[in-house]
Motif scaffolding. Sequence first.
Motif, PDB file in Angstrom:
ATOM      1  N   ALA A 141       0.843  -1.203   0.000  1.00  0.00           N
ATOM      2  CA  ALA A 141       0.000   0.000   0.000  1.00  0.00           C
ATOM      3  C   ALA A 141       0.879   1.253   0.000  1.00  0.00           C
ATOM      4  O   ALA A 141       0.609   2.214  -0.734  1.00  0.00           O
ATOM      5  N   LEU A 142       1.976   1.212   0.784  1.00  0.00           N
ATOM      6  CA  LEU A 142       2.906   2.352   0.810  1.00  0.00           C
ATOM      7  C   LEU A 142       3.545   2.568  -0.566  1.00  0.00           C
ATOM      8  O   LEU A 142       3.670   3.698  -1.035  1.00  0.00           O
ATOM      9  N   GLY A 143       3.897   1.470  -1.207  1.00  0.00           N
ATOM     10  CA  GLY A 143       4.506   1.539  -2.551  1.00  0.00           C
ATOM     11  C   GLY A 143       3.526   2.111  -3.567  1.00  0.00           C
ATOM     12  O   GLY A 143       3.897   2.934  -4.411  1.00  0.00           O
ATOM     13  N   CYS A 144       2.266   1.676  -3.494  1.00  0.00           N
ATOM     14  CA  CYS A 144       1.238   2.193  -4.417  1.00  0.00           C
ATOM     15  C   CYS A 144       1.051   3.691  -4.178  1.00  0.00           C
ATOM     16  O   CYS A 144       0.898   4.466  -5.121  1.00  0.00           O
ATOM     17  N   PHE A 145       1.081   4.070  -2.903  1.00  0.00           N
ATOM     18  CA  PHE A 145       0.933   5.491  -2.568  1.00  0.00           C
ATOM     19  C   PHE A 145       2.084   6.298  -3.178  1.00  0.00           C
ATOM     20  O   PHE A 145       1.868   7.335  -3.820  1.00  0.00           O
ATOM     21  N   ALA A 146       3.314   5.780  -2.998  1.00  0.00           N
ATOM     22  CA  ALA A 146       4.490   6.479  -3.554  1.00  0.00           C
ATOM     23  C   ALA A 146       4.371   6.586  -5.073  1.00  0.00           C
ATOM     24  O   ALA A 146       4.699   7.611  -5.662  1.00  0.00           O
ATOM     25  N   SER A 147       3.864   5.537  -5.705  1.00  0.00           N
ATOM     26  CA  SER A 147       3.721   5.539  -7.164  1.00  0.00           C
ATOM     27  C   SER A 147       2.653   6.530  -7.624  1.00  0.00           C
ATOM     28  O   SER A 147       2.729   7.063  -8.738  1.00  0.00           O
ATOM     29  N   SER A 148       1.670   6.779  -6.754  1.00  0.00           N
ATOM     30  CA  SER A 148       0.609   7.725  -7.135  1.00  0.00           C
ATOM     31  C   SER A 148       1.074   9.177  -7.014  1.00  0.00           C
ATOM     32  O   SER A 148       0.397  10.087  -7.481  1.00  0.00           O
ATOM     33  N   LEU A 149       2.253   9.383  -6.402  1.00  0.00           N
ATOM     34  CA  LEU A 149       2.749  10.747  -6.203  1.00  0.00           C
ATOM     35  C   LEU A 149       3.474  11.308  -7.423  1.00  0.00           C
ATOM     36  O   LEU A 149       3.720  12.489  -7.522  1.00  0.00           O
ATOM     37  N   THR A 150       3.869  10.421  -8.347  1.00  0.00           N
ATOM     38  CA  THR A 150       4.729  10.841  -9.455  1.00  0.00           C
ATOM     39  C   THR A 150       4.417  10.047 -10.725  1.00  0.00           C
ATOM     40  O   THR A 150       3.824   8.977 -10.656  1.00  0.00           O
ATOM     41  N   SER A 151       4.856  10.602 -11.858  1.00  0.00           N
ATOM     42  CA  SER A 151       4.702   9.835 -13.093  1.00  0.00           C
ATOM     43  C   SER A 151       6.032   9.172 -13.477  1.00  0.00           C
ATOM     44  O   SER A 151       6.136   8.575 -14.534  1.00  0.00           O
ATOM     45  N   ASN A 152       7.007   9.265 -12.591  1.00  0.00           N
ATOM     46  CA  ASN A 152       8.304   8.653 -12.851  1.00  0.00           C
ATOM     47  C   ASN A 152       8.472   7.436 -11.933  1.00  0.00           C
ATOM     48  O   ASN A 152       8.541   7.574 -10.712  1.00  0.00           O
ATOM     49  N   GLN A 153       8.536   6.250 -12.539  1.00  0.00           N
ATOM     50  CA  GLN A 153       8.560   5.038 -11.710  1.00  0.00           C
ATOM     51  C   GLN A 153       9.857   4.887 -10.911  1.00  0.00           C
ATOM     52  O   GLN A 153       9.852   4.257  -9.847  1.00  0.00           O
ATOM     53  N   ILE A 154      10.955   5.473 -11.402  1.00  0.00           N
ATOM     54  CA  ILE A 154      12.214   5.396 -10.648  1.00  0.00           C
ATOM     55  C   ILE A 154      12.065   6.194  -9.345  1.00  0.00           C
ATOM     56  O   ILE A 154      12.435   5.731  -8.253  1.00  0.00           O
ATOM     57  N   ILE A 155      11.503   7.394  -9.486  1.00  0.00           N
ATOM     58  CA  ILE A 155      11.286   8.219  -8.286  1.00  0.00           C
ATOM     59  C   ILE A 155      10.327   7.494  -7.338  1.00  0.00           C
ATOM     60  O   ILE A 155      10.544   7.473  -6.117  1.00  0.00           O
ATOM     61  N   ALA A 156       9.293   6.872  -7.906  1.00  0.00           N
ATOM     62  CA  ALA A 156       8.337   6.129  -7.074  1.00  0.00           C
ATOM     63  C   ALA A 156       9.056   5.035  -6.288  1.00  0.00           C
ATOM     64  O   ALA A 156       8.816   4.846  -5.086  1.00  0.00           O
ATOM     65  N   GLY A 157       9.973   4.330  -6.958  1.00  0.00           N
ATOM     66  CA  GLY A 157      10.730   3.266  -6.305  1.00  0.00           C
ATOM     67  C   GLY A 157      11.618   3.811  -5.191  1.00  0.00           C
ATOM     68  O   GLY A 157      11.697   3.236  -4.099  1.00  0.00           O
ATOM     69  N   ILE A 158      12.261   4.939  -5.472  1.00  0.00           N
ATOM     70  CA  ILE A 158      13.162   5.539  -4.467  1.00  0.00           C
ATOM     71  C   ILE A 158      12.355   6.004  -3.248  1.00  0.00           C
ATOM     72  O   ILE A 158      12.759   5.790  -2.099  1.00  0.00           O
ATOM     73  N   VAL A 159      11.205   6.629  -3.491  1.00  0.00           N
ATOM     74  CA  VAL A 159      10.357   7.084  -2.376  1.00  0.00           C
ATOM     75  C   VAL A 159       9.896   5.876  -1.551  1.00  0.00           C
ATOM     76  O   VAL A 159       9.916   5.901  -0.311  1.00  0.00           O
ATOM     77  N   THR A 160       9.540   4.800  -2.235  1.00  0.00           N
ATOM     78  CA  THR A 160       9.086   3.598  -1.518  1.00  0.00           C
ATOM     79  C   THR A 160      10.181   3.049  -0.616  1.00  0.00           C
ATOM     80  O   THR A 160       9.949   2.796   0.573  1.00  0.00           O
ATOM     81  N   ILE A 161      11.355   2.879  -1.175  1.00  0.00           N
ATOM     82  CA  ILE A 161      12.430   2.293  -0.368  1.00  0.00           C
ATOM     83  C   ILE A 161      12.781   3.243   0.787  1.00  0.00           C
ATOM     84  O   ILE A 161      13.078   2.793   1.903  1.00  0.00           O
ATOM     85  N   GLY A 162      12.690   4.548   0.527  1.00  0.00           N
ATOM     86  CA  GLY A 162      12.939   5.531   1.586  1.00  0.00           C
ATOM     87  C   GLY A 162      11.940   5.362   2.726  1.00  0.00           C
ATOM     88  O   GLY A 162      12.328   5.326   3.910  1.00  0.00           O
ATOM     89  N   LEU A 163      10.674   5.233   2.385  1.00  0.00           N
ATOM     90  CA  LEU A 163       9.634   5.073   3.413  1.00  0.00           C
ATOM     91  C   LEU A 163       9.831   3.763   4.189  1.00  0.00           C
ATOM     92  O   LEU A 163       9.661   3.711   5.410  1.00  0.00           O
ATOM     93  N   LEU A 164      10.196   2.705   3.463  1.00  0.00           N
ATOM     94  CA  LEU A 164      10.360   1.402   4.128  1.00  0.00           C
ATOM     95  C   LEU A 164      11.580   1.396   5.056  1.00  0.00           C
ATOM     96  O   LEU A 164      11.527   0.833   6.155  1.00  0.00           O
ATOM     97  N   ILE A 165      12.646   2.037   4.612  1.00  0.00           N
ATOM     98  CA  ILE A 165      13.845   2.099   5.461  1.00  0.00           C
ATOM     99  C   ILE A 165      13.537   2.922   6.718  1.00  0.00           C
ATOM    100  O   ILE A 165      13.932   2.559   7.838  1.00  0.00           O
TER     101      ILE A 165
END
Lengths: 310, 250
Positions: B157-181
């Motif tokens: 759910a956190l990853g989906c949220f991060a992906s909904s914040l941007t149209s760039n999937q790399i940024i979405a991935g970085i935000v997700t890993i940041g939140l998880l860490i």
Amino acid sequence: MISAQNLTKAFGSRVAVDNLSFTVDKGDVVGFLGPNGAGKTTTIRMLTGYIPPTRGSATIAGYDIVKESKKARQQIGYMPESVPLYEDMRVSEFLKFRGKIKGLSGSHLKDRLGDVMEQCGLREVKRRLIKTLSKGFRQRVGLADALIHEPELLILDEPTNGLDPIQIRSIRSLIKDLAQERTVMVSTHILSEVELIANKVVIIDRGQIKAADKPANLVNNLRTAGSVLLETKGKIDTAPELLKALDHVKKVKDFGLKEGWNTYEVVVDAGTDARERIASLCLQENWQFRSLHRQGASLEDVFVELTRQD
Amino acid sequence: MKTLLPLIQKEFRSFWSSPLGWVLFAYTILMEGVCLSTAMKGLADTAIAENLVFVTFHSPNFWFFFLFLFPLITMRSFAEEEKSGTLECLLTTQIETWHLVFSKFIARILFYALLWTPGVFVFLSFGNITELPIPFIKEVLFTTHLYLFTLGAFFIALGCFASSLTSNQIIAGIVTIGLLILQYFLGFVTVIWGDQFAASDIFKLFSAQQHLTNACRGILDYAPLLLFSLLTLFTLLLTNHTVNYRRWKR
């Protein structure tokens, strides 16, 4: 079919669409024209329920686009400008998926798949991956998607954008066929396309409606002057003055000698035809003439007149 | 339901129609295998009063590969739809935003659950393959995977949220890993600072590591399960609002 009342969309302080009001009757084929950035796509996005209006309202087949958004959306078959498709899907798989999310199932879905693939000429590519299709076929897949649930209204945003002339002709003919059974709204800035398919034109610029009428009425009401092209020879030293002295003639442009014939463009008032008077003058002055051609205003002239910035 | 099912199917299939799904599947099997073989070696070399499941999952190796799964599973979910324009195609049909959020989440949860099935199978067949006494009880396997499922749901759910914040999937991935860490290190707050301060219980409640430790010992604690389920719902709601907000402001 479409009724927009004071439709307005503002993004912060920038007003993209400003108090747009227009109607589209059932069975109309409407050309939605405007220069880039005029607000065409924003208007279409409001009509299709993708973004809500800041002010104003609109109905699609009687359903309010905000209060009854789902029912309004069900009446629309929409093809966005860039025709976004799932690249990793096959054509038939994509259309099946789109049919399902639009509420079709079972034999009805199967029948509709067959119909739209036939209608849009997709049978030969139905097993192909979408990413391997040419732009023309992608456009056809987009059209098939828009048609699959048999919508009453088809909204096409720049349907021939990026196509070659052959593909444009083929898509235009397809749209013409589709327009026989439903209301169609085509957003474009290719004016020849609109002249060929639309029976009504809505022109917008900087978010505001500049004109909404039949193409012929728009051309007839154009303030811009028409002109007559005259090719003549003989004793013509006084020709520009004599031509200019005729009724309704505003200006005479002399293009000089071409293949032994003097060529003039006689600019006349809008809605007037000076050919008879020019012909009489030629006979009276014993000038030979081989061409007396009226150059009428086109939709392009209307568009330029209504949307020019100066 | 009539529109949800095709959406879920499409999302689930998209994993297998690209190399990503297969790579993730192989990556999980490989990394779980590394964790298991390291645990078996540890148990063989040293007398540890813990079961095999505990030693497998209670290691830095596990957390390293576990946390990196989620950005890979979720980064495309909304970012790619927005970038390619297919989001507009979807949301101008009769489906609603929540259909889309829910279907993307469900498809990813199913995919995630599938990633763990080979590992469960390996644990279950441990006795048959090694002909050794099984160094864990089956209940431990259940509590561990139940907890991994619930925690995974929240992380997805956190990853989906991060992906909904941007149209760039790399940024979405970085935000997700940041939140998880960030979430992972919240669990270390009481380890570093002790538990003698007022908010220490809250930090303990959010400690994913501590709950996994308990689950690996066969303790079925409902509090973290409920907490992470509620956080999942809340994050999905936030995702729904973010998708709407971003399309309405464009």
